[in-house]
Design a protein around this motif. Sequence first.
Motif, PDB file in Angstrom:
ATOM      1  N   GLU A 214      33.011  -4.738  -2.297  1.00 22.14           N
ATOM      2  CA  GLU A 214      33.265  -3.295  -2.255  1.00 22.14           C
ATOM      3  C   GLU A 214      32.268  -2.546  -3.138  1.00 22.14           C
ATOM      4  OE1 GLU A 214      36.863  -0.045  -3.105  1.00 22.14           O
ATOM      5  OE2 GLU A 214      37.242  -2.200  -3.305  1.00 22.14           O
ATOM      6  N   GLN A 215      32.047  -3.049  -4.346  1.00 23.90           N
ATOM      7  CA  GLN A 215      31.067  -2.400  -5.219  1.00 23.90           C
ATOM      8  C   GLN A 215      29.660  -2.522  -4.656  1.00 23.90           C
ATOM      9  OE1 GLN A 215      31.145  -2.475  -9.444  1.00 23.90           O
ATOM     10  NE2 GLN A 215      33.222  -3.288  -9.537  1.00 23.90           N
ATOM     11  N   SER A 216      29.362  -3.651  -4.053  1.00 23.21           N
ATOM     12  CA  SER A 216      28.039  -3.835  -3.449  1.00 23.21           C
ATOM     13  C   SER A 216      27.797  -2.813  -2.349  1.00 23.21           C
ATOM     14  CB  SER A 216      27.914  -5.259  -2.898  1.00 23.21           C
ATOM     15  OG  SER A 216      26.686  -5.429  -2.223  1.00 23.21           O
ATOM     16  N   SER A 217      28.777  -2.587  -1.498  1.00 22.18           N
ATOM     17  CA  SER A 217      28.623  -1.604  -0.420  1.00 22.18           C
ATOM     18  C   SER A 217      28.438  -0.203  -0.973  1.00 22.18           C
ATOM     19  CB  SER A 217      29.831  -1.658   0.517  1.00 22.18           C
ATOM     20  OG  SER A 217      29.810  -2.850   1.275  1.00 22.18           O
ATOM     21  N   LYS A 218      29.160   0.125  -2.051  1.00 23.53           N
ATOM     22  CA  LYS A 218      28.987   1.437  -2.683  1.00 23.53           C
ATOM     23  C   LYS A 218      27.580   1.569  -3.255  1.00 23.53           C
ATOM     24  CE  LYS A 218      33.839   2.292  -3.935  1.00 23.53           C
ATOM     25  NZ  LYS A 218      34.805   2.423  -5.062  1.00 23.53           N
ATOM     26  N   SER A 219      27.086   0.499  -3.863  1.00 15.37           N
ATOM     27  CA  SER A 219      25.732   0.542  -4.417  1.00 15.37           C
ATOM     28  C   SER A 219      24.690   0.673  -3.320  1.00 15.37           C
ATOM     29  CB  SER A 219      25.470  -0.720  -5.252  1.00 15.37           C
ATOM     30  OG  SER A 219      26.259  -0.720  -6.426  1.00 15.37           O
ATOM     31  N   MET A 220      24.895  -0.023  -2.203  1.00 14.87           N
ATOM     32  CA  MET A 220      23.944   0.105  -1.095  1.00 14.87           C
ATOM     33  C   MET A 220      23.964   1.516  -0.513  1.00 14.87           C
ATOM     34  SD  MET A 220      23.601  -3.498   0.959  1.00 14.87           S
ATOM     35  CE  MET A 220      25.342  -3.840   1.277  1.00 14.87           C
ATOM     36  N   ALA A 221      25.123   2.144  -0.504  1.00 17.54           N
ATOM     37  CA  ALA A 221      25.191   3.538  -0.048  1.00 17.54           C
ATOM     38  C   ALA A 221      24.366   4.432  -0.966  1.00 17.54           C
ATOM     39  CB  ALA A 221      26.639   3.999   0.013  1.00 17.54           C
ATOM     40  N   GLU A 222      24.456   4.187  -2.271  1.00 18.09           N
ATOM     41  CA  GLU A 222      23.661   4.969  -3.224  1.00 18.09           C
ATOM     42  C   GLU A 222      22.167   4.685  -3.038  1.00 18.09           C
ATOM     43  OE1 GLU A 222      22.438   7.360  -6.491  1.00 18.09           O
ATOM     44  OE2 GLU A 222      24.090   7.395  -5.057  1.00 18.09           O
ATOM     45  N   ILE A 223      21.825   3.443  -2.760  1.00 16.62           N
ATOM     46  CA  ILE A 223      20.419   3.106  -2.537  1.00 16.62           C
ATOM     47  C   ILE A 223      19.897   3.763  -1.267  1.00 16.62           C
ATOM     48  CG2 ILE A 223      18.874   1.172  -1.983  1.00 16.62           C
ATOM     49  CD1 ILE A 223      20.595  -0.480  -4.000  1.00 16.62           C
ATOM     50  N   ARG A 224      20.732   3.823  -0.227  1.00 13.81           N
ATOM     51  CA  ARG A 224      20.312   4.542   0.986  1.00 13.81           C
ATOM     52  C   ARG A 224      20.091   6.020   0.687  1.00 13.81           C
ATOM     53  NH1 ARG A 224      23.701   0.638   3.565  1.00 13.81           N
ATOM     54  NH2 ARG A 224      25.567   1.901   3.226  1.00 13.81           N
ATOM     55  N   ARG A 225      20.908   6.584  -0.189  1.00  9.12           N
ATOM     56  CA  ARG A 225      20.727   7.996  -0.579  1.00  9.12           C
ATOM     57  C   ARG A 225      19.396   8.169  -1.300  1.00  9.12           C
ATOM     58  NH1 ARG A 225      20.766  11.282  -4.607  1.00  9.12           N
ATOM     59  NH2 ARG A 225      21.134   9.610  -6.117  1.00  9.12           N
ATOM     60  N   ILE A 226      19.071   7.251  -2.197  1.00 11.04           N
ATOM     61  CA  ILE A 226      17.805   7.319  -2.926  1.00 11.04           C
ATOM     62  C   ILE A 226      16.629   7.153  -1.971  1.00 11.04           C
ATOM     63  CG2 ILE A 226      16.384   6.117  -4.658  1.00 11.04           C
ATOM     64  CD1 ILE A 226      19.032   5.499  -6.150  1.00 11.04           C
ATOM     65  N   GLU A 227      16.768   6.241  -1.014  1.00  9.33           N
ATOM     66  CA  GLU A 227      15.711   6.045  -0.022  1.00  9.33           C
ATOM     67  C   GLU A 227      15.523   7.300   0.820  1.00  9.33           C
ATOM     68  OE1 GLU A 227      14.450   2.450   2.918  1.00  9.33           O
ATOM     69  OE2 GLU A 227      16.447   3.273   3.254  1.00  9.33           O
ATOM     70  N   ALA A 228      16.615   7.940   1.227  1.00  8.89           N
ATOM     71  CA  ALA A 228      16.526   9.166   2.023  1.00  8.89           C
ATOM     72  C   ALA A 228      15.837  10.285   1.251  1.00  8.89           C
ATOM     73  CB  ALA A 228      17.924   9.602   2.468  1.00  8.89           C
ATOM     74  N   GLY A 229      15.898  10.202  -0.088  1.00 12.85           N
ATOM     75  CA  GLY A 229      15.227  11.195  -0.923  1.00 12.85           C
ATOM     76  C   GLY A 229      13.741  10.956  -1.077  1.00 12.85           C
ATOM     77  N   GLY A 230      13.229   9.889  -0.470  1.00 14.93           N
ATOM     78  CA  GLY A 230      11.784   9.662  -0.464  1.00 14.93           C
ATOM     79  C   GLY A 230      11.302   8.426  -1.196  1.00 14.93           C
ATOM     80  N   ALA A 231      12.200   7.693  -1.836  1.00 16.50           N
ATOM     81  CA  ALA A 231      11.770   6.502  -2.573  1.00 16.50           C
ATOM     82  C   ALA A 231      11.589   5.313  -1.632  1.00 16.50           C
ATOM     83  CB  ALA A 231      12.798   6.157  -3.652  1.00 16.50           C
ATOM     84  N   THR A 232      10.625   4.479  -1.943  1.00 18.88           N
ATOM     85  CA  THR A 232      10.450   3.212  -1.243  1.00 18.88           C
ATOM     86  C   THR A 232      11.306   2.166  -1.935  1.00 18.88           C
ATOM     87  OG1 THR A 232       8.182   3.739  -0.584  1.00 18.88           O
ATOM     88  CG2 THR A 232       8.804   1.413  -0.602  1.00 18.88           C
ATOM     89  N   VAL A 233      12.186   1.522  -1.188  1.00 22.32           N
ATOM     90  CA  VAL A 233      13.045   0.486  -1.758  1.00 22.32           C
ATOM     91  C   VAL A 233      12.315  -0.856  -1.690  1.00 22.32           C
ATOM     92  CG1 VAL A 233      15.252  -0.726  -1.588  1.00 22.32           C
ATOM     93  CG2 VAL A 233      15.136   1.729  -1.092  1.00 22.32           C
TER      94      VAL A 233
END
Length: 253
Positions: A214-233
């Motif tokens: 559950e925490q992993s999925s929440k973290s991946m959602a945050e990472i997708r948000r950061i990626e959508a903001g222009g960062a390369t993951v």
Amino acid sequence: MKMHVLSGGRLRMKKSVYVPEADRAELVELPVSCYLLRHPQGNVLFDTGCHPSTAHDAEGRWGAMARAMAPISGAQDNVVDQLASIGFTPDDIDVVVNSHFHSDHCGCNEFFRKATVICHARELEAARREDAEKFGFLPVDWRQPMPMETIDGERDLFNDGRVVLVPVPGHTAGMTSALVSLDKSGAFLLASDAVAMRDNLERDINPRNTWDAEQSSKSMAEIRRIEAGGATVLFGHDDAQWQTLKKGAEFYD
């Protein structure tokens, strides 16, 4: 500021660890990545990869874990030799950031005797548990005499927005990424094992070695948000991405 991508080793594992529907017999080769961040105020090493001894005696270092996570590293696929190839020694590193305390991410900590080690408080707590070795936390890797600082939230290392540590728990309790902002190359999120492969991020797939799904999925959602903001993951173990990156003496700035 400059960012160098360095090899911290190479592993062979069952693909089903990361993509659960994969055939249990299918094996994949995985890079282990470390990052040197050359900031005007100090040199930061994000993750230290596998210990050099694992290239010839993995079981001697890791025990039974070496059968599930088999090193296939070349002689110089370790962060100490990688640093030497670009003119650095371990004593040139001011800060070591460990994304987490699994052996393929903190195996060379012992070499950086002049650095301060930074990790998440919950990661250190997990590594100190009596049963920690069952979860991949080996004292020979992380328990070293250097000063250690812990974080419990975001930390801007130099108070200038260039290197910001971002907690992304799930793979482990104290999993931490780094958001790196470069003048020319833009922003990179060093995700480590918060996202091992692009498939995990795009399909919201939690690997089988996830501590808390559950925490992993929440973290991946945050990472997708950061990626959508222009960062390369930059993923923890994605070989297709690894092959496209500048490495060694080449750098991002």
